[in-house]
Design an enzyme around this catalytic site. Structure first.
Site, PDB file in Angstrom:
ATOM      1  N   CYS A  18      44.118  56.510  -7.983  1.00 38.95           N
ATOM      2  CA  CYS A  18      43.964  55.659  -9.164  1.00 38.95           C
ATOM      3  C   CYS A  18      44.502  56.394 -10.390  1.00 38.95           C
ATOM      4  O   CYS A  18      44.935  57.546 -10.313  1.00 38.95           O
ATOM      5  CB  CYS A  18      42.503  55.274  -9.387  1.00 38.95           C
ATOM      6  N   CYS A  21      43.170  59.858 -11.344  1.00 38.41           N
ATOM      7  CA  CYS A  21      43.739  60.991 -10.604  1.00 38.41           C
ATOM      8  C   CYS A  21      44.968  61.521 -11.339  1.00 38.41           C
ATOM      9  O   CYS A  21      45.122  62.729 -11.576  1.00 38.41           O
ATOM     10  CB  CYS A  21      44.150  60.569  -9.189  1.00 38.41           C
ATOM     11  N   ASP A 436      79.190  47.114 -34.187  1.00 35.60           N
ATOM     12  CA  ASP A 436      80.477  47.722 -34.468  1.00 35.60           C
ATOM     13  C   ASP A 436      81.572  46.766 -33.984  1.00 35.60           C
ATOM     14  O   ASP A 436      81.353  45.994 -33.041  1.00 35.60           O
ATOM     15  CB  ASP A 436      80.567  49.067 -33.735  1.00 35.60           C
TER      16      ASP A 436
END
Length: 733
Positions: A18, A21, A436
């Site tokens: 999970c 951890c 640009d």
């Protein structure tokens, strides 16, 4: 003391169950001197940057081991995939056996007519096997956590199922539930004052099976989430036809070196990045760019590894191999993005880190509260177990990583590279997009648009003279004129005394006349507005003008309309004069433009917009765009541009097609929306169901089902991103 740049490694980590951890491993690693780590539960990897003078891979791996998990020290991703496959198959075996044994336990508990003399002892045997063997991974992890003084989701599952099994054993041995004639009625809702001799074997078995089911689907879905990137990286060529002394021989692609010459036949993949030396063909670049239309290539053109030769035979000289190829760089960028964490996920991680101890405290509080309230031991016990089971924070840990995993993988398939989760937040708030001109909206190279000969001079004569004089110059205008002349009229006549003046003029003696091409006398506004104009003179007399334009890329106008549909205001930014800027802006549907901006001033223009309250995205492709890309709130680098621009951008558009900018923003927003939806569900699920469990309104089996379904929902919701389609794909060919 540091001795240089940090080293970066990716370590597969086994044993995480999970988010808490992952959070604990991360905290342990970050306590080491010279180490900065991010641990991703969904990808089961630790991304670690460390100073080699202060730490090493062995120390990092040992720290992970001491935390109760296992780090796989391997240079290859294949090992982690194999580990994932092995883990999934083990879960599947445990799930099948547990489900087969849980079914009779559940049936006997829920259907009283099925209860024969001694039925509970048969159920105890089956439930013990399910909890002890089927749930062994949870108990093993919980014990490891206990040794390290911590608690995770596995702790909640282990304590809950063992408590249900243990209570049932006590009730059967000491409270009268073990008699051969014992019968038990079943009700999905339980109330205060219930029998103290109730047994909960079905709770222990069903919870274990439900959690295994959730883990199985979660494991399979997480693997599917990474399919896009694995498929991308696996599609490179395996063998190559190496050309040596005029002879071909097939060798593994790993033997290629920079400078080697190799042959690519129709239908084959280009073995590695290179430049075409001989031959012409169409190359399918859809793998890297998402573009479905093959691109024509010939001598001098670059080709990328893993693209497909769709036409003739090509001889290619390798310019990059292995980890330096475009495909490998894309892989690294995507993995880096998947390893990151959005701000919302950091909050979820902080919650997960303290969540499990709080849940255990809540469970004990529920037990004590209902016992003191006189509700009965059975009711108090069920409420406490339900709190333990329903609160598992799996969904919180999966909410962001799985969405990032799928979103960035899908982006890579479409030629869109997202640098990290922080980028997602920016796409939501952008109001203005600055573009640009050269190489972004336009092709980035000059081409002849019009021939305007003087009276008495033919168009062919004008082009022939100009082409011959321009052939000796490297100026982009001269090159465009010379190439156009050759393509229209064939080889130009010989020219003598060819010179170039300050890069503005090309001049030469052609057929005995002095011919000059380039800037001349001031032009009337009407002529200047047509584009870049080269004046052609012969022996000092003007014989005509040649109009050149940087052609607008196909799809640029469509891209601008698409960006507007996303609520963005487009602004054209260019160093060209106002006439040229206006022509390009009108051609693509941009109302606002800023012309005659020096490269060094582009970032200042971005800053000026930001000071006006705009949140600015910038699209560019050149070295001179890098400062502006970095200054912008969101930088989109055209992948056909320079490495400097790509490094400065937050999103990279590999194809060079401006329509990919809208796709990138749309995909990033969709990914962010998915993350937010996942987190809302994960938090909302716990906020609603924990109080219900505490109040004794939630059966532990329903709690287990809800917990498993929440994780499955989060992962499958993320998998919907695999269906994201590019507007370029939807557009007619």
């Amino acid at each position: 003391m540091s001795t240089g740049a940090p080293t970066r490694i990716e370590l597969p980590v086994e044993g995480m169950s999970c988010a808490s951890c992952a959070s604990r491993i991360e905290r342990k690693l970050n306590r080491l001197d010279g180490v900065h780590a991010t641990v991703n539960y969904a990808t089961e990897r630790a991304t670690v940057e460390y100073d080699p003078a202060l730490a090493g891979t062995e120390l990092i791996a040992d720290t992970i081991e001491q935390t109760g998990y296992h780090a796989v020290l391997t240079p290859s991703g294949d090992r982690s995939d194999a580990v994932s496959d092995d883990s999934s198959s083990q879960i599947a075996r445990r799930l099948r056996a547990s489900a087969a044994m849980t079914a009779p336990v559940l049936a006997l508990a829920m259907v009283p007519p099925l209860q024969f003399d001694g039925w509970q002892w048969c159920s105890l045997l089956l439930a013990t096997i399910v909890v002890g063997w089927g749930g062994l991974p949870f108990h093993r992890a919980a014990f490891a956590n206990l040794r390290h003084g911590t608690a995770t989701m596995d702790t909640l599952i282990s304590v809950g199922t063992l408590a249900a099994l243990g209570w049932s054993g006590v009730a059967m041995l000491f409270l009268g539930a073990g008699g051969l004639g014992y019968r038990m009625s079943y009700d999905w809702t339980f109330g205060a004052g219930g029998r103290s001799d109730n047994i909960y074997l079905e709770v222990a078995a069903v919870v274990t099976t439900f959690v295994l089911t959730g883990r199985f689907f979660e494991s399979r879905a997480k693997r599917r989430a990474g399919t896009a990137l694995r498929a991308l990286l696996a599609l490179g060529a395996k063998e190559v036809s190496l050309l040596e002394d005029g002879r071909e021989r097939r060798v593994p692609v790993e033997q290629l070196r920079v400078g080697d010459l190799f042959v690519v036949r129709p239908g084959e993949r280009v073995a590695t990045d290179g430049v075409v030396v001989e031959g012409r063909s169409a190359v399918d670049r859809s793998l890297l760019t998402g573009e479905s239309i093959p691109v024509e290539v010939g001598p001098g053109d670059n080709v990328a590894g893993a693209t497909v030769n769709a036409g003739g035979v090509l001889a290619v000289r390798a310019t990059a191999v292995g980890a330096d190829t475009a495909l490998a760089q894309i892989g690294r960028l995507v993995v880096a993005a998947q390893s990151g964490k959005a701000e919302a996920q950091r909050l979820a991680d902080r919650v997960s880190a303290v969540f499990v101890p709080i849940v255990i405290a809540l469970s004990l509080a529920a037990l004590a509260f209902w016992l003191l309230d006189g509700a009965g031991a059975g009711f108090a016990f069920q409420a406490a177990v339900a709190v333990l089971i329903v609160a598992c924070p799996c969904a919180l840990g999966l909410a962001t990583p799985t969405a990032l995993l799928v979103g960035t993988g899908r982006g890579a398939q479409l030629g869109i590279l997202i640098k990290g989760p922080e980028v997602l937040e920016q796409t939501r708030t952008v109001t203005t997009i600055v573009l640009d001109k050269t190489g972004t909206i336009t092709e980035g190279r000059m081409s002849v648009a019009e021939l305007l000969p003087a009276a008495g001079v033919s168009s062919d004569d004008l082009l022939r003279l100009a082409g011959a004089a321009a052939a000796g110059s490297d100026h982009p205008v001269s090159r465009a004129i010379a190439e156009h002349a050759v393509s229209k009229l064939g080889p130009s006549p010989a020219a003598d005394e060819a010179t170039s003046v300050s890069g503005l003029h090309a001049q030469a003696r052609v057929d005995g006349h002095q011919v000059r091409v380039g800037r001349g006398e001031p032009l009337p506004d009407e002529l200047a507005a047509r584009g870049t104009v080269a004046q052609v003179s012969r022996d000092g007399a003007v014989v005509g003008h040649i109009v050149l334009r940087d052609a607008v890329k196909p799809g640029s106008a469509e891209a601008i309309a698409d960006l507007r549909s996303l609520g963005l205001t487009p602004v054209l930014l260019t160093g060209d004069n106002r006439h040229t800027a206006r022509v390009v802006a009108e051609a693509v549907g941009i109302e606002r433009f800023v012309a005659e901006v020096l490269p060094a001033d582009k970032a200042d223009e971005i800053r000026r917009l930001q000071e006006q309250g705009e949140v600015v995205a910038m699209v560019g492709d050149g070295i001179n765009d890098a400062p502006a890309l970095a200054q912008a709130d969101l930088g989109l680098a055209i992948g056909t541009g320079t490495d400097v621009a790509i490094e400065a951008g937050d999103l990279t558009l590999v194809s060079g097609d401006l329509r990919a900018a809208a796709d990138a923003i749309r995909l990033a927003r969709r990914t962010l929306s998915t993350i937010r939806g996942n987190l809302f569900w994960a938090f909302g699920y716990n906020v609603v169901l924990i109080p219900l469990a505490f109040a004794g309104k939630l059966n532990p089996m329903l709690a287990a089902a809800a917990m498993a379904l929440s994780s499955i929902f989060v992962v499958t919701n993320s998998l919907r991103l695999r269906r994201f389609r590019s507007r370029r794909q939807e557009a007619p060919a």
